[in-house]
Design a protein around this motif. Sequence first.
Motif, PDB file in Angstrom:
ATOM      1  N   ARG A 118       0.846  -1.210   0.000  1.00  0.00           N
ATOM      2  CA  ARG A 118       0.000   0.000   0.000  1.00  0.00           C
ATOM      3  C   ARG A 118       0.877   1.254   0.000  1.00  0.00           C
ATOM      4  O   ARG A 118       0.584   2.223  -0.687  1.00  0.00           O
ATOM      5  N   PHE A 119       1.948   1.213   0.791  1.00  0.00           N
ATOM      6  CA  PHE A 119       2.887   2.327   0.852  1.00  0.00           C
ATOM      7  C   PHE A 119       3.450   2.619  -0.544  1.00  0.00           C
ATOM      8  O   PHE A 119       3.463   3.771  -0.996  1.00  0.00           O
ATOM      9  N   ALA A 120       3.909   1.574  -1.237  1.00  0.00           N
ATOM     10  CA  ALA A 120       4.510   1.742  -2.564  1.00  0.00           C
ATOM     11  C   ALA A 120       3.485   2.210  -3.594  1.00  0.00           C
ATOM     12  O   ALA A 120       3.809   3.001  -4.488  1.00  0.00           O
ATOM     13  N   ILE A 122       9.150  10.126   2.339  1.00  0.00           N
ATOM     14  CA  ILE A 122       9.411   9.065   3.317  1.00  0.00           C
ATOM     15  C   ILE A 122       9.782   7.779   2.583  1.00  0.00           C
ATOM     16  O   ILE A 122       9.090   7.374   1.645  1.00  0.00           O
ATOM     17  N   ALA A 123      10.845   7.139   3.014  1.00  0.00           N
ATOM     18  CA  ALA A 123      11.291   5.880   2.410  1.00  0.00           C
ATOM     19  C   ALA A 123      10.747   4.699   3.218  1.00  0.00           C
ATOM     20  O   ALA A 123      10.606   4.792   4.442  1.00  0.00           O
ATOM     21  N   TRP A 124      10.456   3.609   2.534  1.00  0.00           N
ATOM     22  CA  TRP A 124       9.937   2.432   3.223  1.00  0.00           C
ATOM     23  C   TRP A 124      10.898   1.944   4.305  1.00  0.00           C
ATOM     24  O   TRP A 124      10.469   1.489   5.372  1.00  0.00           O
ATOM     25  N   ALA A 125      12.190   2.046   4.086  1.00  0.00           N
ATOM     26  CA  ALA A 125      13.163   1.587   5.081  1.00  0.00           C
ATOM     27  C   ALA A 125      12.957   2.308   6.415  1.00  0.00           C
ATOM     28  O   ALA A 125      13.078   1.693   7.484  1.00  0.00           O
ATOM     29  N   ALA A 126      12.613   3.583   6.374  1.00  0.00           N
ATOM     30  CA  ALA A 126      12.343   4.342   7.609  1.00  0.00           C
ATOM     31  C   ALA A 126      11.082   3.832   8.297  1.00  0.00           C
ATOM     32  O   ALA A 126      11.024   3.738   9.525  1.00  0.00           O
ATOM     33  N   VAL A 127      10.083   3.494   7.506  1.00  0.00           N
ATOM     34  CA  VAL A 127       8.830   2.955   8.054  1.00  0.00           C
ATOM     35  C   VAL A 127       9.093   1.611   8.714  1.00  0.00           C
ATOM     36  O   VAL A 127       8.684   1.367   9.856  1.00  0.00           O
ATOM     37  N   GLN A 128       9.794   0.744   8.010  1.00  0.00           N
ATOM     38  CA  GLN A 128      10.098  -0.582   8.538  1.00  0.00           C
ATOM     39  C   GLN A 128      10.909  -0.495   9.826  1.00  0.00           C
ATOM     40  O   GLN A 128      10.615  -1.190  10.804  1.00  0.00           O
TER      41      GLN A 128
END
Length: 170
Positions: free
Chosen positions: A5-7, A16-22
């Motif tokens: 969903r993020f992508a 915001i990068a997914w790595a930061a979310v993870q």
Amino acid sequence: MLKARFAKNMQRHPAIAWAAVQARLEAHPKALKALGAMEATGGEPDVIGTAGPAGQLTFCDCSAESPAGRRSLCFDREALDARKENKPQGSALEMAADLGIAMLTEEQYRALQTLGEFDLKTSSWIQTPPAIRALGGALFGDRRYDQVFVYHNGAQSYYAARGFRGALTV
């Protein structure tokens, strides 16, 4: 599911990068439970921004309509207890607390509406100022005629097409 969903919806969180979310989610495992509850009730949570000096992430229900598993609710326990007949199964504020999320404020609801078109057929309870609630009212919002509206209703009311959206800051 969150990653997909993020992508798919990068316009909601372009910086915001997914790595930061993870990394944030791995550091706060309790948040995954709340996000799972948001998902299970139809909220389709996604990152909509950052908050605070620590760069906390804000997740919000981004389902097109008010989450299906959170509809037909009075505003709060006081409203639910005041109903003499035809009581709904619960209240929005209590359910939000049970899920571990906060009901959106008017400001958050209006900000969400800048990221897409939400509640075209439904409406969502939002946090209500104490002065309005003390008089028996509660606020809700929706989008009609390409305009975001915030209205009032008796807190005891409930409708099949009215639920609530939540936010979680991690």
